[in-house]
Structure formats: structure tokens, C-alpha cells
Design an enzyme around this catalytic site. Structure first.
Site, PDB file in Angstrom:
ATOM      1  N   TRP B 380       0.932  -1.460   0.067  1.00 11.37           N
ATOM      2  CA  TRP B 380      -0.207   0.335  -0.279  1.00 11.37           C
ATOM      3  C   TRP B 380       0.546   0.907   0.119  1.00 11.37           C
ATOM      4  CZ3 TRP B 380      -1.097   4.434   2.986  1.00 11.37           C
ATOM      5  CH2 TRP B 380      -0.746   4.399   4.226  1.00 11.37           C
ATOM      6  N   HIS B 385       8.331   1.105   1.468  1.00 12.19           N
ATOM      7  CA  HIS B 385       8.332   0.003   2.230  1.00 12.19           C
ATOM      8  C   HIS B 385      10.019  -0.592   0.977  1.00 12.19           C
ATOM      9  CE1 HIS B 385       8.263  -4.581   1.394  1.00 12.19           C
ATOM     10  NE2 HIS B 385       8.471  -3.790   0.233  1.00 12.19           N
ATOM     11  N   TYR B 393      16.275  -3.779   6.197  1.00 15.16           N
ATOM     12  CA  TYR B 393      15.807  -5.510   5.939  1.00 15.16           C
ATOM     13  C   TYR B 393      17.078  -5.657   5.628  1.00 15.16           C
ATOM     14  CZ  TYR B 393      14.190 -10.164   4.970  1.00 15.16           C
ATOM     15  OH  TYR B 393      13.354 -10.876   4.855  1.00 15.16           O
ATOM     16  N   HIS B 418       4.883   5.514  13.614  1.00 14.60           N
ATOM     17  CA  HIS B 418       3.342   5.738  13.134  1.00 14.60           C
ATOM     18  C   HIS B 418       2.871   6.261  14.365  1.00 14.60           C
ATOM     19  CE1 HIS B 418       2.385   2.329   9.878  1.00 14.60           C
ATOM     20  NE2 HIS B 418       1.395   3.452  10.278  1.00 14.60           N
TER      21      HIS B 418
END
Lengths: 492, 492
Positions: B380, B385, B393, B418
Site C-alpha cells: 500500500w 516499503h 531489512y 506510527h
């Protein structure tokens, strides 16, 4: 459509420039990969852009399903919070039994339902009398017509004199059953008439042939014909021998089978099933039991409060309020209609069919895919549709009238019966149900136009819209008039 | 699964008996057609019966679409009737400018937004200093880390001292922009670090090779290599020559391009478009202008009244009421989120991309088809990401840790951000947003299970459900706490 072709050429040029750009960037990409900054960006379009040509939105179907469920659960909770639990099975028993204020404990609905056997048996007796030549055919048919008109008028007359003894559900049921009997007897009479005419025609033909040949020749011919047909298909002959032939069908057992069978079209040899599927039977029975309770509960809990709420907004004539109320009412009304459809046309008629070994279960076609209103009307109620085609449309066209004439007659008969089913139980001869039917042909034209010009999807959406919004509109009209008639004088 | 196999065998037997029955009835039908009663019934199943094998319900998709539209229009009208028109553009200007009761006309949000240039330029200066060897790399990286931490902490500190001067929208915007700058500078620093390391590695390799060969041999080898690569692909060499190489990228123009570009991942040579599509640009611009107004209007007219209505039900702790309110709130909240998504990720980022000739427009993937929650989170919001994969990552896995560890770190960083975006503007350090993130891994496991065991459709439905219902739950929690903190003391 200059803008469209412009856009197309623009898209083409864009695609070409993209291809060129891709060629360059492919080489650049190779070079970029050899650098040390770990590049990860590639030239590409967003999925919502036209040029991406992406079209997989299957997830949105699930989204719609979920939003509908959430809306449904929310409406259910809001309803419970606002009105409390209104479902009252006891009240329904009273309503069904026709127990009302002015009741003299006569239960006229039940008496009328039992009495409906009388015109049916009368019809059989008249047919029998014609068949054995006691009654001239013309007089017999005249009697039959009076008999079925009597079926249609009886509930109106009884209601006029015994009005206060009837419950609304009681008189609705009576009207529905009497209308069904009317249609069935019409079919019974007409089919028997066809049989008589057919037999007479055959006899006349044979007579003519016999007259043109001498007696020995005739006998030879008959024997040859018989042998030929016998050799042709032995099984067929056996099958034909098993079939009931006119006038052997004129008996009580056959008549009652037809009256109970889930069809409006009489024929001498209905297709039969070989066995009763018990699992199927139990399922349909449970559906009927639960379905009736579900519909009654929805009605008490959701429909009645919504309808009562709408009256004021109609008196105020505030268009925003009216629209809001109409849309609010449309949801429970439509859900009840869907339940009612499944319950009547799938559960109940299949139950009857299974019990009676009746093999033709096409009680409805796929009306939910109908792309215009005409298709909807010819698919949602197959018993009535088949009756109208066999007993009104085809006979009229065979009499030499055009298809348009025949359609118009079918349409007006249908409109009349709708009015009958609404106005008689409400004891209000208003124009609304008739008007609702009258707008169907223009709607059919519009939806046909939508189907052809905007695509099948929009035709289907129009069908659904007329179904979802048309009914509550009529209901509000009737309830408004009913409320004014019954409650306004009290206030004054 | 005995019942299933039983049912199968039953169905088989049924089908066989139907075939046999069909054989008989075919012959009977032939014979029936020769009779005079015009038979029209055929043995056939109802469409809803299993045995009919009918499965065309495409019309129901249109039905769902229509029911949703009707529900939407109804809610809109109900809202207008209940609350009147609450949209007030003037109020929004005040809110956006940060004009509140205690305002001293300093507009700290705007000052902070302008000030955000300072840490960015500082970062460039430090990089430059490292590149030209003024600053040792280790100290430089230490300074860079302090610099980006400063970016993250500054809004919190300013808010602490100048709290009453801020509007909610103002401080939210500041937090969002500062978080974006933090992520961008992180990427900027790390990418430049990779370049330095890569260059150093190459130099070391060349040095080693040069040491192992004598000087003339070395020169010959170099020339041969050069010629070979030149012959191999002339265009490629030209393309490579056109690329910016470290440390030529360390300049203000490059930095500001990156800060404005619609990506969080820095690289030296972004893929570029060849021209600005004016029609595309105008469309996106109009979408942004209309979209912002639509979202603000929905917020004032629908969201705020719904949220205010929910507080009482939460204090009462009536589970039916809470559920009803939650479902009622979920609809406007979800629609606003969808508008916000389209507005930010399609309209705004594409607008920036088009203006800056930025060619990679993959700002989102097809998350609406996601069959489990993990896929949703990785589709999304593609800028975040891609940033998380490239800068958290992969570096962690390259350090030798397992994929599970790397995922956990990405997840906690995401949860922290968040919380940062919610708690700082609300000045309430509650657990709700963090809790909302914490439940994502178990939800991912459950939705993965649903996808595998119940089919992709149910996985997708779970994703939608968590999206539609999860957000309003968190909002209600925050608003409840906010209302208690701000309004309860006044009542007492």
C-alpha cells in the site's frame, strides 16, 4: 468523438516515447547497476494511470461485500437500539387468524378458503357435462366463464359485507388463492376445449378419408397404418398408451392434483419424478418454516417502523426528507422481497413439486441477470409468465392479431391483477399499483436503450434500481393515503 | 468427511436416476406432443437447486453496487438533515494557519517547515567534508546520526514549549514532513556511505593488481580493458559517462531534487522522463485541489459528528452501542482514508514526479487484491516499503542476522513511526497506535491461515476487515481519552 481519437493518438505517441525512453534507460540501467549506490528505481507508471493498463480490481468485489455486511449489521443494531425488540409471534397468530376489534369469531378468511373447492368442482362438473354431451358446448363455456368470474368477484363482495371481520393478512391470502384458482380454472377450461377441438378435427379427417375410400380399402389402410406405427417405435407406442387421454382426465383426482401442483398451466400428463428425495424435502420444509418467521420478524422489526416514519415526510412534501425516507425504506423492503421471492418460488413451490412428484421446477429463471425490464418480467415469475404466453399471448396471435396487440393485452391483464391483489385487501381503490404497472413499458424502453447504448451492465443496474426503488415508492403512496383516510379524521 | 462423500454418491445416484428418467420422459414427451392439450412442462430443476449446476450470478455484482450507492446517498441525506451543512472553508484556513486561542501570531508550524532546510544542508556539508577528507569518516557519521536524530526530536521539543501556538493540522504536517526528511537523510547518508565503500574497494583491488604486475604490463592491461569495454558497447559507455559519480553528487541542486522527489530512497542517478505531459499534470493538479476540499468537507460534515457521538457509548461501556457506533464511524473513516490514499499516493506524488521528470511512479501496488496482511503492508505504501527493505531489512540480513530478525526490526521501526505521527500531534502518549501495529503480526498469521485454509477470497476479506474496522477503533480510543482529558475536568 474528436477528443477520443486525440487521446488515442496521444496515448500512442506516449507509448512510443515510452518505448524509446525504455531503450535508452535500459542501457543507462545497466550502467547504473555498476555504480555503488544500489539503485532500485525503475521508470514505471502508477497502477491508476491510463498508461499502466492495469485492470485487476477483484479485491473490490470483496470490499463491496464487506461494506454491505457492515452496513447491514449496523442498521440491525441501530434498529434494536431505537425500537427495542418488536418481534411478537403471538401478535402474528392473532393477525393470521383474523382476530380484530369487530370480530364476531366467524373467521371469514378460513371459510372462504375452504369454499374455494366449490367453484373448482363446479368447473369439473360442467366440463364432464360437455364431454358426455349433456350440455351444448357454447352454453357450457358460458357457464364456465360465469363460474371463474364468480371466483374473482366473491372475495370483493364478501369483504364489502363482512369487512371488519377480516384481518389484512387473511384477506390478502384469500385474494391470492382466489386469483390462483381463477388462473388455474381458466387454463383447465381452455385446455379441455383444445382437446375437444383436436379430437373433433381428427374424427372429421378420418371421416373424410373413409368417405373417399371404399370400406375394404379403408380397413386395409387402417391396419397398415397401425402396423407401421407399431413397428416404428414399440416403446413410443407403449408410452403413448400409458398417457391419459381426453375425456379420461375429467375426474376429481386429476383436478385436485392440478389445483395443488405448482403450476398455472393445465395439461393432461404432467412430467413426473420417480421418487421423493427426502433430504431435499426436509431442506425445503425447514426453509419454509424459518423463512416465514424471518420475513415476519423483518416486517415487525424493521418495515413497520420505517413505513410509519415516512408518512410525515410525505405530508410535509420536503423532497430531501422524502428521498431520504424512500431510500431508508427501500433496504428492508427489498430484503423482505428477496426473502419472499426465495421462500415462495424456490422453497415452497419446490416443496409442493417434490410432494406431488411434479418434475418441472422452472419456477423462476435468472432474472437477477436481466439486462432490461422486459426480460425481468418474463423471468422472475415463470408460472404466471408461462400461463400468460400459453393462454393469452399465443391464442391472441393465432386469432390473427399482431404481437404488439397480444403483448398489450397480457400487460393490461397483469396490471389488473396487480391492482386486484393490492386494492382489494387494502379496501382502497387507488391508482398507485396500476400506475406502477403502467410505467413498466416506458421503463422497458429506457432500460432497453441503456442496455444497447451504455452496455448490458447499465441495463441490469436499471432493472435492479426500478425493483429496489419502485416498490417502496408505491408502498409509501398507499400507506400515506391509508394513514390519511384512517387517522386524520380522528385528529380533527 | 463422510457426509460429503455420502452427498456425492447421492448426487451421482440422483444424476443417474435423472438420466434414466430423462430417457423415459423423452419418449413420453414425444407421445405427449401428439396430444391436443399443448403441453409445455418439461422435467427440469430450479436454478437454486444443487442439481441444476447453475452458477451465473453476475447481476448480483450490480446489485451490490446499487445497494452500496443507495446506502451512501441515504447516509448523505440523513447527515444533511441531522446536522445541516457544516462545511466551512473559513474554519479550515484558521485551522491550517494554526490560529488558536493562545496564539501569539508566531505561526510556529510555518517557521518549523522553513527551518527543515537547515538539517538537510547540514547533512550535505558533513558529507562534503567527509568526501574531501576534512572530516574523518567515523566522526562524520556520528555527526550525521546526531543531525537526523535532531530532526526527529525538534518537533517534540518545540511543541513542548510552544504547544498552545500550534494547530492540530499544523503540528501533524510538521511531524509528517520532519519524519519524511529523517527517512530521506538516512537514505542519503547510507547511500553516500555505500559509494565511498565501493570506491575504496575498487581502488584497493586495482592497487593490488597493479602491485602484482610491473608498470608496463599494467598500462597495457588497462588499455586493453579500456578498448575491450569500448568495443563491447559504445552506447553503454556513453550512457555510463553521462551518469553522475560520487562525489560529484554532493551539491545543493542534487540534494533539493532528492528532498522534493517522490521517493525516500536516495540514488545518484534517478530514472528521468523526457517531457512533462501537460494533460496529465493538469488532471493531477485538479485532483489535488478537489480532493483536498472533498476530504476536508467529509471530515467536517461526517467524521467529526460521528466521532463526537461515539464518546458517550464508550463511557457507558454498552457493547451493543459501542459496536453500532464503531460500525457507523467506520464508513466515513474508511471513505476518507480511501480518498486520502488516492490523493496522496496517486494525485500528489504523480504531480511531484511529473514536475520533477521523476520516472518511477510505483507509489503503490495492488494492495486491494492483497490476500493477507503482510502483502497489504508491503504494497500500500511503496516509498516506505522500498526504504525499509533497502535501508533496514537488507543491511541487517547482510550483517548476518536472520530474515525473522530483520523483519522484526522493520516492524518495530514502523510501529514507532506510527506512534510518533499520532502521539506527538495529539500530545497524548497512549498505547493505541502502537497496539494497533503490535496486533499486525498475529493478524498476518491469521489472515495467512484464512488464505490457505479458506481460500484467497477470505484472506482478502480479512485484510479489508482489519482496514475498515481497525482504524475507527483506534480513533475512538484516542478520541475517548482525549475527550476525558480535556472535557471531563471542566465538568467536575
Amino acid at each position: 468523438m474528436t477528443t477520443e481519437s486525440e487521446e488515442n493518438s496521444l496515448r500512442l505517441r506516449r507509448a512510443q516515447s515510452v518505448t524509446k525512453a525504455e531503450e535508452i534507460t535500459e542501457k543507462e540501467n545497466k550502467a547504473r547497476k555498476l555504480q555503488f549506490d544500489k539503485p532500485l528505481h525503475k521508470p514505471r507508471d502508477s497502477l491508476f494511470s491510463w498508461s499502466s493498463e492495469f485492470a485487476d480490481f477483484t479485491g473490490l468485489v470483496n470490499w463491496g461485500f464487506l461494506m454491505l455486511s457492515i452496513g447491514g449489521v449496523r442498521l440491525f443494531l441501530e434498529n434494536i437500539l431505537k425500537y427495542g425488540i418488536r418481534v411478537n409471534p403471538l401478535e402474528w397468530i392473532i393477525v393470521l387468524m383474523g382476530y380484530s376489534e369487530g370480530n364476531t369469531h366467524q373467521y371469514p378468511s378460513i371459510i372462504l378458503l375452504i369454499f374455494s373447492v366449490v367453484p373448482a368442482v363446479t368447473s369439473l362438473l360442467i366440463e364432464k357435462a360437455i364431454a358426455v354431451d349433456i350440455l351444448p358446448e357454447k352454453i357450457g363455456i358460458g357457464l364456465q366463464l360465469s363460474n371463474i368470474l364468480f371466483v374473482l368477484i366473491l372475495p370483493v363482495v364478501v369483504l364489502h359485507y363482512k369487512g371488519p371481520d377480516f384481518s389484512f393478512v387473511g384477506i390478502s391470502t384469500v385474494c391470492m388463492i382466489y386469483l390462483v384458482i381463477f388462473l388455474k380454472l381458466w387454463s383447465y377450461i381452455q385446455t379441455n376445449y383444445w382437446c375437444r377441438k383436436g379430437m373433433k378435427g381428427k374424427m372429421m379427417k378420418n371421416k373424410l378419408r373413409r368417405q373417399s375410400l371404399s370400406a375394404p380399402n379403408w380397413n386395409k389402410l387402417m391396419q397398415a397404418e397401425h402396423e407401421q406405427s407399431f413397428d416404428e417405435d414399440k416403446n413410443e407406442a407403449i408410452a403413448a398408451a400409458r398417457l391419459v387421454k381426453y375425456p379420461d382426465n375429467l375426474n376429481l383426482k386429476d383436478l385436485f392434483y392440478f389445483l395443488l401442483a405448482p403450476t398455472l398451466c393445465y395439461e393432461l400428463n404432467f412430467p413426473r419424478t420417480t421418487r421423493i428425495r427426502k433430504r431435499f424435502l426436509v431442506k425445503r420444509l425447514l426453509e419454509v418454516v424459518f423463512g416465514i418467521n424471518l420475513v415476519l420478524a423483518l416486517f415487525q422489526q424493521w418495515m413497520i417502523p420505517s413505513v410509519i416514519n415516512t408518512v410525515d415526510s410525505f405530508s410535509d412534501m420536503d423532497p430531501v426528507k422524502i428521498t431520504e425516507r424512500l431510500l431508508k425504506l427501500s433496504v428492508p423492503n427489498h430484503l423482505i422481497w428477496l426473502c419472499f421471492f426465495y421462500l415462495s418460488f424456490h422453497s415452497f413451490l419446490n416443496l409442493m413439486g417434490e410432494l406431488l412428484h411434479f418434475a418441472d421446477r422452472k419456477f423462476y429463471s435468472d432474472w437477477w441477470n436481466a439486462n432490461n425490464i422486459s426480460v425481468f418480467w418474463s423471468t422472475w415469475n415463470m408460472p404466471v409468465h408461462m400461463w400468460a404466453v400459453r393462454h393469452v399471448y399465443i391464442p391472441i396471435t393465432e386469432m390473427g392479431y399482431s404481437k404488439v396487440h397480444a403483448s398489450a393485452v397480457v400487460f393490461f391483464i397483469s396490471a389488473f391483477f396487480h391492482e386486484y391483489l393490492v386494492s382489494v385487501p387494502l379496501q382502497m381503490f387507488r391508482i398507485w399499483a396500476f400506475l406502477g404497472m403502467i410505467v413498466q413499458p416506458p421503463l422497458a424502453v429506457i432500460s432497453r436503450w441503456a442496455e444497447v447504448r451504455l452496455g448490458a451492465r447499465w441495463g441490469n443496474i436499471m432493472v435492479w434500481a426500478s425493483l429496489i426503488l419502485g416498490q417502496p415508492l408505491a408502498i409509501m403512496m398507499y400507506y400515506h393515503d391509508y394513514a390519511i383516510e384512517h387517522f386524520k379524521p380522528m385528529q380533527e
